[in-house]
Design a protein around this motif. Structure first.
Motif, mmCIF file in Angstrom:
data_model
loop_
_atom_site.group_PDB
_atom_site.id
_atom_site.type_symbol
_atom_site.label_atom_id
_atom_site.label_comp_id
_atom_site.label_asym_id
_atom_site.label_seq_id
_atom_site.Cartn_x
_atom_site.Cartn_y
_atom_site.Cartn_z
ATOM 1 N N ILE A 71 0.876 -1.173 0.000
ATOM 2 C CA ILE A 71 0.000 0.000 0.000
ATOM 3 C C ILE A 71 0.912 1.220 0.000
ATOM 4 O O ILE A 71 1.520 1.547 1.027
ATOM 5 N N LEU A 72 1.040 1.861 -1.125
ATOM 6 C CA LEU A 72 1.921 3.013 -1.271
ATOM 7 C C LEU A 72 1.083 4.285 -1.266
ATOM 8 O O LEU A 72 -0.144 4.247 -1.306
ATOM 9 N N ALA A 73 1.747 5.432 -1.208
ATOM 10 C CA ALA A 73 1.023 6.692 -1.070
ATOM 11 C C ALA A 73 0.987 7.502 -2.361
ATOM 12 O O ALA A 73 0.591 8.668 -2.339
ATOM 13 N N HIS A 74 1.407 6.892 -3.476
ATOM 14 C CA HIS A 74 1.382 7.603 -4.757
ATOM 15 C C HIS A 74 1.361 6.574 -5.879
ATOM 16 O O HIS A 74 2.140 5.612 -5.855
ATOM 17 N N PRO A 75 0.484 6.737 -6.864
ATOM 18 C CA PRO A 75 0.461 5.781 -7.994
ATOM 19 C C PRO A 75 1.783 5.700 -8.733
ATOM 20 O O PRO A 75 2.090 4.674 -9.340
ATOM 21 N N ARG A 76 2.568 6.766 -8.684
ATOM 22 C CA ARG A 76 3.852 6.788 -9.403
ATOM 23 C C ARG A 76 4.732 5.601 -9.041
ATOM 24 O O ARG A 76 5.336 4.970 -9.910
ATOM 25 N N TRP A 77 4.789 5.268 -7.757
ATOM 26 C CA TRP A 77 5.675 4.190 -7.327
ATOM 27 C C TRP A 77 5.079 2.825 -7.616
ATOM 28 O O TRP A 77 5.799 1.865 -7.892
ATOM 29 N N MET A 78 3.758 2.708 -7.588
ATOM 30 C CA MET A 78 3.141 1.444 -7.959
ATOM 31 C C MET A 78 3.299 1.207 -9.463
ATOM 32 O O MET A 78 3.538 0.075 -9.912
ATOM 33 N N GLU A 79 3.176 2.266 -10.246
ATOM 34 C CA GLU A 79 3.386 2.156 -11.692
ATOM 35 C C GLU A 79 4.833 1.763 -11.995
ATOM 36 O O GLU A 79 5.099 0.985 -12.926
ATOM 37 N N TRP A 80 5.756 2.286 -11.206
ATOM 38 C CA TRP A 80 7.167 1.921 -11.390
ATOM 39 C C TRP A 80 7.370 0.424 -11.133
ATOM 40 O O TRP A 80 8.073 -0.253 -11.894
ATOM 41 N N LEU A 81 6.729 -0.088 -10.085
ATOM 42 C CA LEU A 81 6.829 -1.516 -9.806
ATOM 43 C C LEU A 81 6.250 -2.337 -10.958
ATOM 44 O O LEU A 81 6.804 -3.375 -11.335
ATOM 45 N N ALA A 82 5.135 -1.879 -11.507
ATOM 46 C CA ALA A 82 4.536 -2.587 -12.641
ATOM 47 C C ALA A 82 5.480 -2.578 -13.835
ATOM 48 O O ALA A 82 5.658 -3.598 -14.514
ATOM 49 N N ASP A 83 6.117 -1.434 -14.068
ATOM 50 C CA ASP A 83 7.077 -1.333 -15.175
ATOM 51 C C ASP A 83 8.277 -2.245 -14.965
ATOM 52 O O ASP A 83 8.895 -2.699 -15.935
ATOM 53 N N GLN A 84 8.610 -2.490 -13.700
ATOM 54 C CA GLN A 84 9.732 -3.366 -13.368
ATOM 55 C C GLN A 84 9.351 -4.842 -13.415
ATOM 56 O O GLN A 84 10.180 -5.711 -13.157
ATOM 57 N N GLY A 85 8.091 -5.106 -13.726
ATOM 58 C CA GLY A 85 7.644 -6.483 -13.854
ATOM 59 C C GLY A 85 7.268 -7.162 -12.561
ATOM 60 O O GLY A 85 7.190 -8.399 -12.513
ATOM 61 N N VAL A 86 7.015 -6.395 -11.500
ATOM 62 C CA VAL A 86 6.621 -6.993 -10.223
ATOM 63 C C VAL A 86 5.185 -7.503 -10.334
ATOM 64 O O VAL A 86 4.270 -6.736 -10.640
ATOM 65 N N ALA A 87 4.987 -8.779 -10.080
ATOM 66 C CA ALA A 87 3.673 -9.397 -10.222
ATOM 67 C C ALA A 87 2.651 -8.737 -9.301
ATOM 68 O O ALA A 87 2.918 -8.511 -8.121
ATOM 69 N N GLY A 88 1.495 -8.428 -9.853
ATOM 70 C CA GLY A 88 0.399 -7.861 -9.068
ATOM 71 C C GLY A 88 0.345 -6.355 -9.050
ATOM 72 O O GLY A 88 -0.714 -5.772 -8.798
#
Length: 248
Positions: A71-88
């Protein structure tokens, strides 16, 4: 008879307790602990929560830290994880929202949002406490708001930037900074500070805390369902807001 007895014992055996590891933005401490405690008591599973600034958490997850939920406080960092291929990470949902406020130590009166007010509250050698403005969500949102309100020039050369918003809150609470910018929920949770002003919601991008299930386990899915369902009451009571459906 022996086979029947063995089958009965297997069916009657309790479900094995699992541990759900959550990586969560520092500003969620308090209500998330409360929600985790309630769910643990009801489910029989354990919850371990690691709190830090969102960029720190995102980098740790990217490096392989065993997080079941994030649970992060900004979509920017979740989008970064998605770009890095982190599942989910790409399936994250908007979970919470918040507001920004200016705070001062002790009992301070409300004041208008003007450069003159900032100059009055900040002495010649004082610093302005805020989370990192180029990385930590509260700092990113805060800088956008201060720029939109014409206040950035009043504080930009006097910033005391911290690794997360709770660290900025602590500086003001201890009187080490006479003025700071934090989330409204942080100010509500800290009796040693007062809200000087609430920053207009249209002065910064919508504040969104995305939630993502990163591990495909029944316990992780169940805890996420609880947080987005009955568990929301803990966050409502702490002053968090619910984001719009299109905020993520």
């Amino acid at each position: 008879m022996i086979r029947i007895l063995c089958l009965f014992l297997c069916l009657a055996a309790p479900v094995r307790a699992e541990t759900v590891t959550v990586f969560a933005a520092a500003s969620l401490k308090g209500p998330l602990d409360q929600a985790a405690e309630a769910w643990q008591a009801a489910s029989g599973h354990d919850v371990q929560v690691a709190y830090a600034g969102s960029p720190t958490l995102a980098r740790q997850i990217r490096q392989g830290a065993p997080a079941d939920l994030a649970i992060l406080a900004h979509p920017r960092w979740m989008e970064w994880l998605a770009d890095q291929g982190v599942a989910g990470a790409a399936e994250a949902v908007p979970f919470l929202s918040n507001r920004l406020v200016l705070i001062a130590p002790g009992e301070a009166s409300a004041a208008p949002l003007t450069p003159e007010t900032v100059a009055t509250l900040l002495g010649p050698d004082d610093r302005f406490a805020i989370a990192l403005t180029d990385a930590v969500p509260a700092g990113i949102y805060g800088r956008a708001s201060l720029e939109a309100l014409g206040l950035w020039d009043s504080v930009s050369d006097r910033l005391l930037e911290m690794e997360n918003v709770r660290a900025a809150l602590a500086l003001v609470a201890r009187g080490e900074a006479p003025l700071g910018l934090v989330y409204a929920t942080d100010a509500l949770a800290e009796p040693a500070v007062s809200v000087v002003a609430e920053l207009p919601v249209d002065s910064h991008p919508a504040i969104v805390y995305p939630l993502a299930v990163l591990a495909e386990t029944e316990a992780a899915d169940a805890f996420a369902a609880y947080l987005t369902g009955d568990g929301r009451v803990s966050f409502d009571d702490a002053g968090f807001l619910r984001p719009g459906a299109d905020d993520l």
